[in-house]
Enzyme design. Sequence first.
Site, PDB file in Angstrom:
ATOM      1  N   HIS A  47       0.566  -1.683  -0.047  1.00  0.00           N
ATOM      2  CA  HIS A  47       0.046  -0.048  -0.114  1.00  0.00           C
ATOM      3  C   HIS A  47       1.182   1.108  -0.244  1.00  0.00           C
ATOM      4  O   HIS A  47       2.165   1.093   0.725  1.00  0.00           O
ATOM      5  CB  HIS A  47      -0.832  -0.257   1.199  1.00  0.00           C
ATOM      6  CG  HIS A  47      -0.167  -0.227   2.616  1.00  0.00           C
ATOM      7  ND1 HIS A  47      -0.436  -1.175   2.921  1.00  0.00           N
ATOM      8  CD2 HIS A  47       0.167   0.669   3.308  1.00  0.00           C
ATOM      9  CE1 HIS A  47       0.432  -1.196   4.193  1.00  0.00           C
ATOM     10  NE2 HIS A  47       0.908   0.332   4.472  1.00  0.00           N
ATOM     11  N   HIS A  71       1.216   4.940   1.018  1.00  0.00           N
ATOM     12  CA  HIS A  71       0.117   5.942   2.082  1.00  0.00           C
ATOM     13  C   HIS A  71       0.341   7.359   1.402  1.00  0.00           C
ATOM     14  O   HIS A  71       1.028   7.940   0.771  1.00  0.00           O
ATOM     15  CB  HIS A  71       0.828   6.120   3.287  1.00  0.00           C
ATOM     16  CG  HIS A  71       0.933   5.554   4.175  1.00  0.00           C
ATOM     17  ND1 HIS A  71       0.504   5.243   5.795  1.00  0.00           N
ATOM     18  CD2 HIS A  71       1.229   4.428   4.366  1.00  0.00           C
ATOM     19  CE1 HIS A  71       0.538   4.003   5.993  1.00  0.00           C
ATOM     20  NE2 HIS A  71       1.254   3.113   5.353  1.00  0.00           N
TER      21      HIS A  71
HETATM   22  P1  AMP Z   1       1.893   0.533   7.208  1.00  0.00           P
HETATM   23  O1  AMP Z   1       2.373   0.322   8.602  1.00  0.00           O
HETATM   24  O2  AMP Z   1       2.472   1.321   6.244  1.00  0.00           O
HETATM   25  O3  AMP Z   1       1.742  -1.173   7.047  1.00  0.00           O
HETATM   26  O4  AMP Z   1      -0.170   0.965   7.429  1.00  0.00           O
HETATM   27  C1  AMP Z   1      -0.734   0.118   7.591  1.00  0.00           C
HETATM   28  C2  AMP Z   1      -2.108   1.238   7.399  1.00  0.00           C
HETATM   29  O5  AMP Z   1      -3.486   0.926   7.688  1.00  0.00           O
HETATM   30  C3  AMP Z   1      -2.154   2.018   9.115  1.00  0.00           C
HETATM   31  O6  AMP Z   1      -1.791   3.279   9.069  1.00  0.00           O
HETATM   32  C4  AMP Z   1      -3.368   1.587   9.402  1.00  0.00           C
HETATM   33  O7  AMP Z   1      -3.743   3.029  10.298  1.00  0.00           O
HETATM   34  C5  AMP Z   1      -4.344   1.475   8.099  1.00  0.00           C
HETATM   35  N1  AMP Z   1      -5.435  -0.115   8.211  1.00  0.00           N
HETATM   36  C6  AMP Z   1      -4.971  -0.585   8.798  1.00  0.00           C
HETATM   37  N2  AMP Z   1      -6.492  -1.797   8.690  1.00  0.00           N
HETATM   38  C7  AMP Z   1      -7.266  -0.576   8.177  1.00  0.00           C
HETATM   39  C8  AMP Z   1      -8.346  -0.797   7.682  1.00  0.00           C
HETATM   40  N3  AMP Z   1      -9.042  -1.914   7.521  1.00  0.00           N
HETATM   41  N4  AMP Z   1      -9.300  -0.043   7.019  1.00  0.00           N
HETATM   42  C9  AMP Z   1      -8.682   1.614   6.648  1.00  0.00           C
HETATM   43  N5  AMP Z   1      -7.187   1.349   7.038  1.00  0.00           N
HETATM   44  C10 AMP Z   1      -6.093   0.288   7.795  1.00  0.00           C
END
Ligand code: AMP
Length: 136
Positions: A101, A103
């Site tokens: 993903h 950001h």
């Molecule tokens: P990372 O630390 O780069 O893996 O980022 C994961 C991101 O996904 C974090 O910013 C979380 O807040 C977000 N996240 C996790 N689960 C969900 C969800 N079900 N819906 C929206 N965002 C999510």
Amino acid sequence: MREENCIFCRIANGDIPSRTVYEDEQFRVILDMGPATKGHALVLPKDHYADLFAMPEEKAAEAMKTAKKAAAILKEKLGADGLNVVQNNGAAAGQTVQHFHIHLIPRYQGDNAHILWNPTEPTAEELDAVLAQIKG
Ligand code: AMP
Ligand code: ZN
């Protein structure tokens, strides 16, 4: 290809509802549920890739195209002053969900979001050694 127990596979493909700000054939862009700032969004490929290293070059290029489109929408609609593009790979880099993903973090003057690093001060020799290791 999707992975059975992957939450982002399910969100990206619409099996779990999400706050979708943009969608195209290959990607869904959703609002992050723990936003660093107002409008913090995630670009999710509909196919499963654990991280950047697992992704074909072409898909990575498409992801950045989608990120650019969504970033422009966020910046304009939310009146952001700037925007960070962040992409974590591996636990050591802060990755918590093992589905690639990107950001998109809109920034506002004085928002106090902490997503920068502390610069270090290597010597010229130390930088040369790093370069030699990369090139070697
Ligand atoms: P990372 O630390 O780069 O893996 O980022 C994961 C991101 O996904 C974090 O910013 C979380 O807040 C977000 N996240 C996790 N689960 C969900 C969800 N079900 N819906 C929206 N965002 C999510
Ligand atoms: Zn997945």
